[in-house]
Design an enzyme around this catalytic site. Structure first.
Site, short mmCIF file in Angstrom:
data_model
loop_
_atom_site.label_atom_id
_atom_site.label_comp_id
_atom_site.label_asym_id
_atom_site.label_seq_id
_atom_site.Cartn_x
_atom_site.Cartn_y
_atom_site.Cartn_z
N GLU A 168 0.89 -1.18 0.00
CA GLU A 168 0.00 0.00 0.00
C GLU A 168 0.92 1.21 0.00
O GLU A 168 1.55 1.51 1.02
CB GLU A 168 -0.87 0.02 1.27
CG GLU A 168 -1.72 -1.22 1.47
CD GLU A 168 -2.87 -1.33 0.49
OE1 GLU A 168 -3.22 -0.32 -0.14
OE2 GLU A 168 -3.39 -2.44 0.34
N CYS B 2 -2.36 9.45 2.74
CA CYS B 2 -1.99 8.83 1.45
C CYS B 2 -3.05 9.09 0.40
O CYS B 2 -2.75 9.20 -0.78
CB CYS B 2 -1.74 7.34 1.63
SG CYS B 2 -3.11 6.50 2.42
P1 NAD Z 1 8.34 4.97 4.60
O1 NAD Z 1 8.27 4.16 3.36
O2 NAD Z 1 9.50 5.83 4.82
O3 NAD Z 1 8.26 4.02 5.88
C1 NAD Z 1 7.19 3.14 6.08
C2 NAD Z 1 7.67 1.97 6.91
O4 NAD Z 1 8.58 1.20 6.15
C3 NAD Z 1 8.41 2.36 8.18
O5 NAD Z 1 8.09 1.45 9.20
C4 NAD Z 1 9.86 2.22 7.76
O6 NAD Z 1 10.73 2.00 8.84
C5 NAD Z 1 9.79 1.02 6.85
N1 NAD Z 1 10.84 0.92 5.85
C6 NAD Z 1 11.49 1.91 5.21
N2 NAD Z 1 12.41 1.40 4.36
C7 NAD Z 1 12.31 0.05 4.46
C8 NAD Z 1 12.99 -1.04 3.84
N3 NAD Z 1 13.97 -0.85 2.95
N4 NAD Z 1 12.65 -2.29 4.19
C9 NAD Z 1 11.66 -2.51 5.08
N5 NAD Z 1 11.00 -1.54 5.72
C10 NAD Z 1 11.31 -0.26 5.39
O7 NAD Z 1 6.98 5.80 4.64
P2 NAD Z 1 6.51 6.87 5.73
O8 NAD Z 1 7.28 8.12 5.52
O9 NAD Z 1 6.48 6.23 7.07
O10 NAD Z 1 4.98 7.07 5.30
C11 NAD Z 1 4.59 7.93 4.30
C12 NAD Z 1 4.36 7.19 3.00
O11 NAD Z 1 3.43 6.15 3.19
C13 NAD Z 1 3.77 8.07 1.93
O12 NAD Z 1 4.37 7.78 0.70
C14 NAD Z 1 2.31 7.66 1.91
O13 NAD Z 1 1.64 7.90 0.71
C15 NAD Z 1 2.43 6.21 2.20
N6 NAD Z 1 1.17 5.70 2.72
C16 NAD Z 1 0.42 4.88 1.95
C17 NAD Z 1 -0.80 4.41 2.41
C18 NAD Z 1 -1.66 3.47 1.60
O14 NAD Z 1 -2.54 2.85 2.16
N7 NAD Z 1 -1.44 3.34 0.30
C19 NAD Z 1 -1.24 4.79 3.67
C20 NAD Z 1 -0.44 5.64 4.43
C21 NAD Z 1 0.78 6.08 3.95
#
Ligand code: NAD
Length: 486
Positions: free
Chosen positions: A258, A292
């Site tokens: 997502e 998001c």
């Molecule tokens: P992010 O991708 O930086 O982090 C999300 C999670 O992934 C965190 O727990 C982080 O520690 C982990 N993570 C980061 N790199 C990783 C890797 N290489 N391997 C495994 N885990 C990893 O995102 P964020 O800044 O926390 O959230 C914002 C983003 O999330 C925005 O792009 C937003 O659009 C998206 N988002 C999407 C939805 C949806 O349902 N589509 C909902 C909410 C947020």
């Protein structure tokens, strides 16, 4: 273990969380490194959590594996009984957890209460009903087709609606019979500790839900790569999702993603501009734009450009930005200094690329120098190649785009690598639906159609490949076996 405030007040002390929740108990991290969690409204450290390691992940996966057979073997009614208890316990702790999220994310307290905590309660209860009603076996000619839990699930979540995103994974995974290792965002992890405490309180069998905190590149990737994990369910940025897909490929595990969005709202030429602008401001600025599904591109008829500019500007300027504990605040700060700086850099890029700044900008709102506040911002005179039009900003920034024909409006809306959400406004609902059906998007909001936790939620294109919530959200965690009968 730390203490969560039982009222909505601010606490001055720094909370120390030294343990992960593994195998039903609080276990010290293998690392003494910690991660600081900041109070978004004040820009101060409010807590520390463990910066976990691969060894912590190994322990948590071992606990989840050991718990799997017994949990999967329970009757679904017994499993969903725990979800119902969790929903009740969450309701009892609603104000305290809303206050925590109000601080660690910066969502105003009332919104935290209703959305950040209320939504997960509803999801727990709704998932319980869905899982009870679901048919796990089906006869197809001479086959008995059986849906079984996929196994151990790694759940990795972001910070913007942190408890909602965690529960949207945990509730259906548990109901399906899976066991879980969860890693919340390092930016806003405190609510996940509260969820673990709820599971502890209700007596969820040990090892069924495990929580490890840490960075994505260490703890997250260790979970994704782990041979003992059968499925990864991830919500977060498209960049991290791409990396997760690559790392998971080695073990061919199921990956549900997502991801991000850059969602359009089309105002058809018969739409009421005031209704559109009001809805647009709500949908763009909610949670300071850190949503998001935020509708961040307002696509309007060229002939009515000036009118839409005036009302979009007025709508943005009417959004009260302030302390998230102040009941008059419509939006609070952004989650962190990093996020605020990213958003400001995007606003600067919009100005540099020649868009017209109608309102907002890079300066902090008046009187809000501490904390991570950004002014609700509107750009016009944009072109499709500008970064502010193409890239997810994840802040309170709306861009206006104009069209001459309905086909052009649809083409502009679909001109994105993302496809998470969209909206269409028209005086004629059937016309709006017809346009909505032509949009490449997992969700389409028709006029003021509301978010529905019973409907499948997810994205197309680079917004992801999974579906959460509703029946589809349960099915994501099921594996299919066909028994060919004699
Ligand atoms: P992010 O991708 O930086 O982090 C999300 C999670 O992934 C965190 O727990 C982080 O520690 C982990 N993570 C980061 N790199 C990783 C890797 N290489 N391997 C495994 N885990 C990893 O995102 P964020 O800044 O926390 O959230 C914002 C983003 O999330 C925005 O792009 C937003 O659009 C998206 N988002 C999407 C939805 C949806 O349902 N589509 C909902 C909410 C947020």
């Amino acid at each position: 273990m730390g203490v969560i405030s039982n009222n909505a007040s601010k606490e001055a002390s720094v909370l120390t969380r030294a343990n992960h929740f593994i195998d039903g108990t609080w276990v010290p991290s293998e690392s003494t490194e910690t991660i600081e969690v900041t109070d978004a409204g004040r820009g101060e450290v409010m807590a520390t959590v463990p910066s976990g390691t691969t060894a912590d992940v190994d322990k948590a996966v071992a606990a989840a594996r050991a718990a799997f057979d017994a949990w999967a073997g329970l009757d679904v009614a017994e499993r969903v009984g725990y979800l119902k208890l969790a929903a009740e316990e969450l309701a009892r702790r609603q104000n305290a957890i809303a206050a925590v999220i109000c601080r660690e994310v910066g969502t105003p307290y009332a919104t935290s209460n209703v959305v950040q905590v209320g939504l997960p309660q509803m999801t727990l209860s709704a998932t319980a009903e869905i899982a009870l009603d679901y048919r796990y076996t089906e006869r197809i000619y001479n086959s008995l087709v059986v849906k079984k839990p996929i196994g151990v699930v790694a759940a990795i979540t972001p910070w913007n609606y942190p408890l909602h995103q965690l529960v949207a994974k945990v509730a259906p995974a548990l109901a399906a019979g899976c066991t879980i290792v969860a890693k919340p965002s390092e930016v806003a992890p405190l609510n996940a500790f509260a969820l673990a405490e709820i599971f502890e309180t209700i007596g969820l069998p040990r090892g069924v839900f495990n929580l490890v905190t840490g960075y994505g590149t260490t703890v997250g990737e260790a979970m994704v790569a782990h041979a003992g994990v059968d499925m990864v369910t991830f919500t977060g940025s498209t960049a991290a999702g791409r990396r997760i897909g690559a790392v998971a490929a080695d073990t061919i595990k199921r990956v549900a993603l997502e991801l991000g969005g850059k969602s359009p709202l089309i105002a058809l030429d018969d739409a009421d501009p005031v209704a559109v602008a009001t809805a647009s401001a709500g949908a763009c600025y909610l949670n300071s734009g850190q949503t998001c599904i935020a509708l961040t591109r307002l696509i309007v008829p060229a002939a009515r450009k000036a009118e839409y500019e005036a009302i979009a500007k007025a709508a943005a300027e009417s959004v009260v930005v302030g302390d998230p504990f102040d009941p008059t605040s419509v939006i609070g700060p952004l989650v962190s200094d990093v996020q605020r700086d990213r958003v400001r850099a995007m606003i600067t890029s919009g100005i540099d690329e020649g868009a017209t700044l109608l309102t907002g900008g890079v300066e902090a709102p008046d009187g809000l120098d501490a904390g991570y506040y950004v002014r609700p911002t509107v750009f016009t005179d944009t072109t499709p190649d500008m970064r502010i039009v193409k890239e997810e900003i994840f802040g309170p920034v709306l861009v206006l785009q104009t069209y001459e024909t309905e086909d052009e409006a649809i083409a502009l809306a679909n001109d994105s690598v993302y496809g998470l959400n969209a909206g269409v406004y028209s005086a004629d609902v059937d016309r709006a639906i017809a346009v909505g059906l032509r949009l490449d998007s997992g969700q389409v909001q028709i006029n003021d159609g509301a978010f529905n936790i019973h409907a499948p939620f997810g994205g197309v294109k680079q917004s992801g490949n999974g579906r959460e919530l509703g029946v589809a959200g349960l099915e994501d965690f099921l594996e299919t076996t066909a028994l060919q009968l004699p």
